[in-house]
Scaffold this active site. Structure first.
Site, PDB file in Angstrom:
ATOM      1  N   GLU A 119      -8.809  12.978  10.368  1.00 16.89           N
ATOM      2  CA  GLU A 119      -9.380  11.680  10.000  1.00 16.89           C
ATOM      3  C   GLU A 119      -9.453  10.897  11.302  1.00 16.89           C
ATOM      4  O   GLU A 119      -8.438  10.458  11.837  1.00 16.89           O
ATOM      5  CB  GLU A 119      -8.494  10.987   8.964  1.00 16.89           C
ATOM      6  CG  GLU A 119      -9.220   9.923   8.154  1.00 16.89           C
ATOM      7  CD  GLU A 119      -9.424   8.630   8.922  1.00 16.89           C
ATOM      8  OE1 GLU A 119     -10.549   8.429   9.445  1.00 16.89           O
ATOM      9  OE2 GLU A 119      -8.482   7.850   9.019  1.00 16.89           O
ATOM     10  N   ASN A 160      -2.021   2.270  14.030  1.00 24.13           N
ATOM     11  CA  ASN A 160      -2.609   1.077  13.432  1.00 24.13           C
ATOM     12  C   ASN A 160      -2.056   0.717  12.062  1.00 24.13           C
ATOM     13  O   ASN A 160      -2.059  -0.449  11.680  1.00 24.13           O
ATOM     14  CB  ASN A 160      -4.138   1.209  13.370  1.00 24.13           C
ATOM     15  CG  ASN A 160      -4.594   2.423  12.591  1.00 24.13           C
ATOM     16  OD1 ASN A 160      -4.002   3.492  12.671  1.00 24.13           O
ATOM     17  ND2 ASN A 160      -5.670   2.278  11.840  1.00 24.13           N
ATOM     18  N   ARG A 219     -10.862   0.848  -0.654  1.00 26.11           N
ATOM     19  CA  ARG A 219     -10.507   2.031  -1.433  1.00 26.11           C
ATOM     20  C   ARG A 219      -9.193   1.736  -2.125  1.00 26.11           C
ATOM     21  O   ARG A 219      -8.562   0.698  -1.873  1.00 26.11           O
ATOM     22  CB  ARG A 219     -10.344   3.261  -0.538  1.00 26.11           C
ATOM     23  CG  ARG A 219      -9.283   3.091   0.554  1.00 26.11           C
ATOM     24  CD  ARG A 219      -9.033   4.393   1.291  1.00 26.11           C
ATOM     25  NE  ARG A 219      -8.225   4.215   2.478  1.00 26.11           N
ATOM     26  CZ  ARG A 219      -7.294   5.073   2.870  1.00 26.11           C
ATOM     27  NH1 ARG A 219      -7.051   6.141   2.143  1.00 26.11           N
ATOM     28  NH2 ARG A 219      -6.611   4.867   3.968  1.00 26.11           N
ATOM     29  N   THR A 249       0.444  10.995  13.335  1.00 29.80           N
ATOM     30  CA  THR A 249      -0.106   9.728  12.843  1.00 29.80           C
ATOM     31  C   THR A 249      -0.302   8.727  13.982  1.00 29.80           C
ATOM     32  O   THR A 249       0.363   8.789  15.003  1.00 29.80           O
ATOM     33  CB  THR A 249       0.807   9.117  11.765  1.00 29.80           C
ATOM     34  OG1 THR A 249       2.148   9.017  12.274  1.00 29.80           O
ATOM     35  CG2 THR A 249       0.818   9.972  10.512  1.00 29.80           C
ATOM     36  N   PRO A 250      -1.223   7.752  13.788  1.00 29.02           N
ATOM     37  CA  PRO A 250      -1.562   6.771  14.814  1.00 29.02           C
ATOM     38  C   PRO A 250      -0.756   5.486  14.660  1.00 29.02           C
ATOM     39  O   PRO A 250       0.119   5.378  13.799  1.00 29.02           O
ATOM     40  CB  PRO A 250      -3.042   6.521  14.555  1.00 29.02           C
ATOM     41  CG  PRO A 250      -3.124   6.608  13.053  1.00 29.02           C
ATOM     42  CD  PRO A 250      -2.128   7.651  12.636  1.00 29.02           C
ATOM     43  N   CYS A 259      -9.763   2.091  11.294  1.00 29.79           N
ATOM     44  CA  CYS A 259     -10.934   2.941  11.499  1.00 29.79           C
ATOM     45  C   CYS A 259     -12.079   2.495  10.613  1.00 29.79           C
ATOM     46  O   CYS A 259     -13.248   2.760  10.909  1.00 29.79           O
ATOM     47  CB  CYS A 259     -10.579   4.410  11.248  1.00 29.79           C
ATOM     48  SG  CYS A 259      -9.829   4.717   9.633  1.00 29.79           S
ATOM     49  N   THR A 260     -11.760   1.769   9.535  1.00 31.04           N
ATOM     50  CA  THR A 260     -12.783   1.282   8.616  1.00 31.04           C
ATOM     51  C   THR A 260     -13.041  -0.216   8.752  1.00 31.04           C
ATOM     52  O   THR A 260     -13.657  -0.818   7.870  1.00 31.04           O
ATOM     53  CB  THR A 260     -12.377   1.580   7.158  1.00 31.04           C
ATOM     54  OG1 THR A 260     -11.073   1.010   6.933  1.00 31.04           O
ATOM     55  CG2 THR A 260     -12.345   3.070   6.880  1.00 31.04           C
ATOM     56  N   ARG A 295       0.834  -1.213   0.000  1.00 29.57           N
ATOM     57  CA  ARG A 295       0.000   0.000   0.000  1.00 29.57           C
ATOM     58  C   ARG A 295       0.865   1.257   0.000  1.00 29.57           C
ATOM     59  O   ARG A 295       0.562   2.239  -0.700  1.00 29.57           O
ATOM     60  CB  ARG A 295      -0.931   0.005   1.216  1.00 29.57           C
ATOM     61  CG  ARG A 295      -2.013  -1.056   1.171  1.00 29.57           C
ATOM     62  CD  ARG A 295      -2.971  -0.896   2.346  1.00 29.57           C
ATOM     63  NE  ARG A 295      -3.724   0.359   2.256  1.00 29.57           N
ATOM     64  CZ  ARG A 295      -4.514   0.820   3.224  1.00 29.57           C
ATOM     65  NH1 ARG A 295      -4.629   0.155   4.358  1.00 29.57           N
ATOM     66  NH2 ARG A 295      -5.161   1.950   3.058  1.00 29.57           N
TER      67      ARG A 295
END
Length: 486
Positions: free
Chosen positions: A259, A163, A448, A160-161, A293-294, A112
Site C-alpha cells: 500500500e 503517518n 472508508r 509500517t510508516p 496517502c489519501t 479507528r
C-alpha cells in the site's frame, strides 16, 4: 536517525523500550532515539535490533502453531479493544508526543484502532467458507466442494510508516490474529512507541506473544532480512513507492502486499455546493497534518466556480488552528520532522517561481508548517506531479469533465479520489474512468471504514486491498475439500 550518543533533553514521559521477541523484553546497547517534533525533546529510546535478533523472532514465530479457536481469537481482540478504549487518553498522548499529530487527530486514531479490533473480532467469528454442489451439469457428480481458509505456513513480515503510528500497525496485526497467523513487525523508526503500546495491550488481552513480535532498528541493517528470510511467507508494507518497489524486487517467491503513495484529487464540478465542497477540501487537506496517502493532494476545480471556491478555501484555511499538538484546541500539530516541513516550503516556493499564486500559508518554524493554499497551479508542477505529503492545497482549474479526468489520471499514482457533484452522469463517468482504487462522491478521497476494501493501482500498489476483510483473504491459504453427497 539519531543514536543516544548525542545528549538531549528528555521529556517527562520518556519511554525506554525493549524489543518484543518470544514473550521476552530484549534490551540492546545500541539504541535509537525518538523525538517530539514540536518540542525537540527526546521522548523515547528503542533498541537497534541486529540481524540475529530478527532471525530469532522468525525462528520463534515459525516454530509456533496457534490452535486458538475462533471464539478465543475474537475474545482477545474484544478485550484489547476494551483496554484501548479505557486508556484512550494515554494512547493518544503517545501518538502525539512521537508524531506531532494534534490531540484531536490522535484521539480519532485511537477510535479507528478500536474499530479495527472490533471488526477483526467479528471476522474471526465468521465462517468464510463456501459450499458448491457438483451435480450442476451433465458431467457432474453427487458431491460437495467445501472451501476452507487456513493460516500461512510461514511468518508474516509487516513494515509500517510514520503517518498513522498505531492504526497502520492495527491494520497489519489484527487480520493476522484473526486468522491464527504469526507476525513480526518493524514499525517506522520515527514512531515506534505506539507499536509497542499496542503490542502490550494485545498481550495483556491474552495474545500468545509468539503470534506478534516487534523489532525496531535501522532499515539499512535489518530490512533485507525482514524481506528475504526463508521463514517469511508474506511481506505486507505500507509506505513510499521507492521502498515498495525495492521490496517487490527483493522479495522473490513470496507474497507481497504493498500500500504505497497517492496523489489524490478532490474534483469540484460546476454544479457543486461550494460551501460543502470547500469544507471537504480543507478537512481532506489538513487532517493528520496532511500526512495521509489519501489526503487531498490536488484540488481540481471547474473554471466557472474556481474563484468563489478558492475564496472559501482560503477563508476556512485561515480559521484552521495549528500549533502545539498537545493543545486540545488546535486542529493541526506539526508534520513528522523539520526536514519534511522544509521540503514543503521549497516545493511551494518552486511552484510560485513557476507562476502559482500563494494565497495563504507556507510559514515554517521547525517541524511546524502552516496550512497552505496555492492557486493557478499547473499539472506539471512538482507540487502536484509528485506526492506532497503535507498540508498544502494546490488548486488546478479545468474546463470540462474530459479535462478533469485527464488531469486526474495524468500521474503515476492511482489510489483514491473525491468528487463534488450532484449530477449522476458526472458521478458515473468518474466511477468508470478514473484510474484509482476508490471514488468517493461527496466525500474526501480518504473516506472508508476499517472493514471495507482499500488500496490502489499503478504506483499506489499492486491492487491487493487492505481493510480487515480483504487483509484476511491475503493472509490465508485457500483449500478445497470435496466429499460424496447423496
Amino acid at each position: 536517525m539519531t543514536t543516544t550518543s548525542t545528549p538531549h533533553r528528555d521529556s517527562a514521559g520518556f519511554r525506554a523500550e525493549s524489543l518484543r521477541i518470544g514473550g521476552e523484553r530484549v534490551r540492546r546497547e545500541r539504541t535509537l532515539d525518538v523525538f517530539n517534533p514540536y518540542t525537540n525533546e527526546r521522548v523515547g529510546a528503542v533498541p537497534l535490533a541486529s540481524v540475529d535478533d530478527v532471525r530469532e523472532a522468525f525462528r520463534i514465530g515459525h516454530a509456533y502453531r496457534s490452535m486458538l479457536s475462533r471464539y478465543e481469537r475474537a475474545s482477545i481482540l474484544q478485550r484489547a479493544c476494551a483496554l484501548l478504549r479505557a486508556r484512550a487518553d494515554e494512547g493518544a498522548a503517545i501518538i502525539t508526543m512521537e508524531s506531532g499529530l494534534c490531540r484531536k487527530d490522535a484521539l480519532y486514531e485511537i477510535g479507528r484502532v478500536a474499530d479495527v479490533l472490533t471488526f477483526g473480532a467479528t471476522e474471526a467469528l465468521r465462517d468464510d467458507g463456501q459450499v458448491f454442489s457438483c451435480d450442476l451439469t451433465a458431467h457432474g457428480k453427487k458431491r460437495k466442494v467445501i472451501t476452507l481458509r487456513e493460516p500461512l505456513l510461514g511468518v508474516i513480515t509487516a513494515i509500517t510508516p510514520f503517518n498513522h503510528p498505531m492504526n497502520q500497525v492495527a491494520h497489519k496485526v489484527v487480520p493476522s490474529i484473526a486468522t491464527n497467523n504469526r507476525m513480526v513487525l518493524k514499525p517506522s523508526e520515527k514512531v515506534p512507541l505506539s507499536a509497542f503500546y499496542l503490542a502490550d495491550i494485545l498481550y495483556e488481552a491474552g495474545l500468545p506473544p509468539e503470534m506478534f513480535q516487534v523489532v525496531t532498528g535501522d532499515p539499512r541493517e535489518i530490512a533485507d532480512e525482514l524481506i528475504t528470510n526463508a521463514q517469511v511467507d508474506l511481506v505486507t508494507f505500507t509506505g513510499g513507492v521507492a521502498i515498495g518497489k525495492y521490496i517487490a524486487a527483493k522479495a522473490g517467491y513470496r507474497r507481497i502486499v504493498l500500500e504505497l503513495g497517492g496523489n489524490d484529487p478532490l474534483i469540484v464540478m460546476e454544479d457543486a455546493d461550494l460551501d460543502r465542497a470547500s469544507d471537504l477540501a480543507v478537512q481532506g487537506s489538513y487532517k493528520n497534518s496532511g500526512q495521509r496517502c489519501t489526503a487531498v493532494k490536488r484540488m481540481l476545480v471547474h473554471k466557472d466556480v474556481a474563484s468563489e471556491f478558492t475564496q472559501r478555501v482560503v477563508e476556512k484555511t485561515k480559521r484552521w488552528k495549528h500549533g502545539d499538538p498537545a493543545d486540545a484546541n488546535n486542529d493541526m500539530g506539526t508534520v513528522i520532522d523539520e526536514a519534511a516541513a522544509r521540503r514543503f516550503e521549497l516545493l511551494v516556493e518552486e511552484a510560485v517561481a513557476q507562476g502559482a499564486r500563494l494565497l495563504v500559508g507556507n510559514r515554517r518554524e521547525g517541524a511546524l508548517y502552516s496550512p497552505t493554499v496555492l492557486d493557478n497551479v499547473r499539472p506539471e508542477m512538482t507540487v502536484v506531479r509528485e506526492e506532497t505529503f503535507g498540508p498544502v492545497s494546490p488548486i488546478i482549474r479545468f474546463g470540462s469533465i474530459d479535462e478533469a479526468i485527464a488531469i486526474s489520471n495524468g500521474t503515476a499514482y492511482g489510489l483514491s479520489s473525491g468528487i463534488c457533484t450532484d449530477r449522476m452522469d458526472y458521478a458515473t463517468r468518474f466511477a468508470n474512468e478514473l484510474k484509482v482504487g476508490t471514488v468517493n462522491v461527496w466525500e474526501v478521497p480518504g473516506y472508508r471504514i476499517e472493514l471495507t476494501p482499500f488500496g490502489g493501482i499503478k504506483d499506489s500498489g499492486l491492487g491487493y486491498k487492505e481493510g480487515v476483510q480483504e487483509a484476511i483473504k491475503s493472509f490465508t491459504n485457500g483449500k478445497t475439500f470435496t466429499m460424496p453427497w447423496g
